[in-house]
Design an enzyme around this catalytic site. Structure first.
Site, mmCIF file in Angstrom:
data_model
loop_
_atom_site.group_PDB
_atom_site.id
_atom_site.type_symbol
_atom_site.label_atom_id
_atom_site.label_comp_id
_atom_site.label_asym_id
_atom_site.label_seq_id
_atom_site.Cartn_x
_atom_site.Cartn_y
_atom_site.Cartn_z
ATOM 1 C CG ASP A 165 19.605 40.883 44.191
ATOM 2 O OD1 ASP A 165 19.533 39.860 44.564
ATOM 3 O OD2 ASP A 165 19.320 41.923 45.124
ATOM 4 C CG ASN B 273 17.129 37.305 46.431
ATOM 5 O OD1 ASN B 273 18.063 38.163 46.008
ATOM 6 N ND2 ASN B 273 17.341 36.218 47.114
ATOM 7 C CG ASP C 173 19.844 39.253 48.492
ATOM 8 O OD1 ASP C 173 20.441 39.641 47.389
ATOM 9 O OD2 ASP C 173 20.234 38.030 48.916
ATOM 10 C CG ASP D 106 20.663 36.236 42.912
ATOM 11 O OD1 ASP D 106 20.422 36.162 41.918
ATOM 12 O OD2 ASP D 106 19.796 36.741 43.886
ATOM 13 C CG ASP E 251 37.432 31.167 42.129
ATOM 14 O OD1 ASP E 251 38.709 30.564 42.500
ATOM 15 O OD2 ASP E 251 37.467 32.317 41.559
ATOM 16 C CG ASP F 57 42.242 31.365 45.550
ATOM 17 O OD1 ASP F 57 41.949 32.587 44.959
ATOM 18 O OD2 ASP F 57 42.576 31.416 46.927
ATOM 19 C CD GLU G 145 45.025 34.331 42.302
ATOM 20 O OE1 GLU G 145 44.907 35.537 42.605
ATOM 21 O OE2 GLU G 145 45.072 33.439 43.117
ATOM 22 C CG HIS H 291 38.042 39.044 42.566
ATOM 23 N ND1 HIS H 291 38.862 38.359 41.692
ATOM 24 C CD2 HIS H 291 38.531 38.605 43.750
ATOM 25 C CE1 HIS H 291 39.332 37.120 42.144
ATOM 26 N NE2 HIS H 291 39.088 37.267 43.356
ATOM 27 C CG ASP H 292 42.033 39.457 43.920
ATOM 28 O OD1 ASP H 292 41.153 39.537 45.003
ATOM 29 O OD2 ASP H 292 42.465 38.214 43.688
HETATM 30 C C1 NOJ Z 1 42.962 35.029 45.490
HETATM 31 C C2 NOJ Z 1 41.571 35.555 45.159
HETATM 32 O O1 NOJ Z 1 41.476 36.209 44.216
HETATM 33 C C3 NOJ Z 1 41.448 36.736 46.454
HETATM 34 O O2 NOJ Z 1 40.431 37.376 46.285
HETATM 35 C C4 NOJ Z 1 41.506 36.106 47.965
HETATM 36 O O3 NOJ Z 1 41.246 37.129 48.794
HETATM 37 C C5 NOJ Z 1 42.781 35.198 47.991
HETATM 38 N N1 NOJ Z 1 43.055 34.495 46.662
HETATM 39 C C6 NOJ Z 1 42.704 34.188 49.129
HETATM 40 O O4 NOJ Z 1 41.780 33.304 48.603
#
Ligand code: NOJ
Length: 534
Positions: free
Chosen positions: A25, A27, A29, A33, A102, A203, A266, A327-328
């Site tokens: 970050d 700034n 908040d 960013d 992305d 995605d 993905e 991140h999933d």
């Molecule tokens: C895959 C992404 O990596 C995930 O974070 C997202 O929630 C879903 N696609 C829907 O876009």
């Protein structure tokens, strides 16, 4: 021309995923960013990263933290401005790195002007941009489920029809069978490519086309109570339809009009289905993400079999790739423990194919338990007791020991790991045997050794504890032996004479030692041996 020179950056490079909310970050908040990312580019360059993939930074109501986009050709004020983005691109390129964006083509936000128009009336010219259907027998058009739980169809009172959303109801799916939709999204791609971005991570590529007749998905015979509701059905009609490949091919053709750009898909599918995404004559995705190191149990024989099956299934000239985290998914250090996470790093960075690293894994960040009243992620929120939130793997990057780990001067959007005062970049840089320096050595070694970067892969041995393989380029040969268990073990190869020098080891003190004959390994130990030429 040497073989090395025939390879392009996305083949011999290393990709690093930045989750922008949590990286840096600038700034105060509490949310990361673009200016923050720029501040940390020197670090990524030091680490040896070739390409930075930034998760969505576009305008979005943030129902799914940016994967619900309301404007594809702009930047969310939370992350900065288009000018900041241009600066980021320039700074990345100045350091000799690449920038991957992305692209979220499967769905928009329900607040995107396209959807607002589409839902305004049945006769609106954009009605057919999304998937609208009449109900059946007083219910939704079919039994499809949302990945995030609940039915995938949302009733629209005003126009008396349902729309389809594979994810949140705030993420309506676009109708990719409509050529106008295709053109609109291809224009988005051109917008960013013209700016100079080096490619896209696309995605949910395998979701983009659905069965034209919208047939019901069959029940999943392996479903168990503990699984997410989505797993109740096999999504054979809602995903991975044959027509998707023509869309991927068009995306690729569009990108090929520019120099050396990359399309990464993905795709969570078994190998035999995944490899179809390379396309006929490799004219599909350059890199359909290979998530096997995430989805398989961490068991030597299973992993070895998967590597070999993947290597064997790849189309001719199809370039492999490997991913340890994103991140999933729960972080690697939480899934298999910190000691094995070092072995995993060695595997990722010595296999044949492009590695993708998730931010923070290089310092061994672990999932952080987020109290229920602080949960941010919508996944699973309507499935109490299943705890499907992805917040634990999205916590702020741990830069130093100062307040909030140097991530922000404000209140972080998601709590930090309690271990940040001792687990952070600043500390690990100074510590020779840290996870960070281990990653650093592996990355730089890989980048200077063609055998690791682009050489051949040859399996040597595997059992319930060990995986061993060879990487070779011309007369340079490396033997990698990894102990995926906590117990000691011996490696006594019959096929090859082991005579060489340990270049890199999970156990720092062993580096530089000579090996000859049988190798004995401690639990959680991995070595990379430069073999002498006989
Ligand atoms: C895959 C992404 O990596 C995930 O974070 C997202 O929630 C879903 N696609 C829907 O876009």
């Amino acid at each position: 021309m040497t073989k090395a020179a025939q390879h392009v950056w996305w083949q011999h490079g290393i990709i690093y995923q930045v989750y922008p909310r949590s990286f840096q970050d600038s700034n105060g908040d509490g949310v990361g960013d673009i200016k923050g990312i720029i501040q940390r580019l020197d670090y990524l360059q030091w680490l040896g990263i070739t390409a930075v993939w930034v998760s969505p930074v576009y305008p979005s109501p943030m129902a799914d933290f940016g994967y619900d986009i309301s404007d594809y050709t702009n930047i969310h004020p939370l992350f900065g401005s288009i000018a900041d983005f241009d600066e980021l691109l320039k700074e990345v390129h100045q350091r000799g790195m690449k920038l991957i964006l992305d692209l979220v083509p499967n769905h928009t936000s329900d607040e995107h002007p396209w959807f607002l128009e589409s839902r305004s009336s049945r006769t609106n010219p954009k009605r057919n941009w999304y998937i609208w259907e009449d109900g059946k027998n007083g219910g939704p058009p079919n039994n499809w489920l949302s990945v995030f739980g609940g039915p995938a169809w949302e009733w629209d009172e005003q126009t008396g029809q349902y729309y389809y959303h594979a994810f949140l109801k705030k993420q309506p799916d676009l109708n990719w069978r409509n050529p106008e939709v295709q053109k609109a999204m291809f224009d988005v791609m051109r917008f960013w490519l013209e700016k100079g971005v080096d490619g896209f991570r696309v995605d949910v590529m395998w979701h983009m086309i659905k069965d034209e007749q919208l047939r019901d998905n069959p029940p999943n015979p392996s479903y168990q109570e503990y699984m997410a509701e989505y797993e109740k059905l096999l999504p054979i009609f809602s995903t991975d339809q044959p027509e998707v490949h023509s869309i991927v091919h068009q995306m690729r053709a569009l990108t090929d009009a520019y120099d050396e750009r990359v399309i990464i898909g993905e795709i969570y599918l078994p190998i035999e289905k995944l490899i179809i995404y390379y396309g006929i004559d490799n004219k599909g995705a350059h890199l359909p993400f290979n998530f096997q190191l995430i989805t398989l149990p961490w068991h030597a024989q299973q992993i070895a079999a998967a590597i070999n099956a993947y290597e064997g299934a790849l189309p001719e000239n199809g370039w492999p790739n490997w991913v340890l985290g994103n991140h999933d998914q729960p972080r690697i250090a939480s899934r298999i423990g910190l000691y094995q996470a070092r072995v995993a790093a060695m595997l990722l960075l010595t296999l044949r194919g492009t590695p993708t690293l998730y931010y923070g894994d290089e310092i061994g960040m672990r999932d952080v338990s987020i109290p229920l009243n602080e949960v941010q992620d919508p996944q699973g929120l309507n499935m109490p007791g299943k705890h499907l939130s992805r917040d634990p793997e999205r916590t702020p990057m741990q830069w130093d020991s100062s307040q909030h780990a140097g991530f922000t001067t404000g209140k972080p959007w998601l709590r930090l790991s309690r271990d940040y005062p001792h687990r952070n970049v600043q500390k690990q840089i100074k510590q020779e045997d840290s996870m960070l320096n281990f990653y650093h050595r592996l990355i730089h070694f890989r980048q200077q050794e063609p055998a690791l970067m682009i050489g051949t892969y040859q399996p040597v041995y595997s059992d319930h504890k060990l995986i061993a393989y060879l990487r070779q380029y011309e007369d340079q040969r490396f033997l990698i032996v990894l102990n995926l268990s906590h117990g000691v073990c011996y490696f006594e190869p019959e096929q090859i004479a082991v005579n060489g020098r340990i270049e890199i080891s999970t156990h720092y003190d062993l580096e530089g030692t000579l090996v000859n004959g049988t190798i004995s390994l401690e639990g959680d130990e991995g070595i990379l041996v430069r073999l002498n030429n006989e």
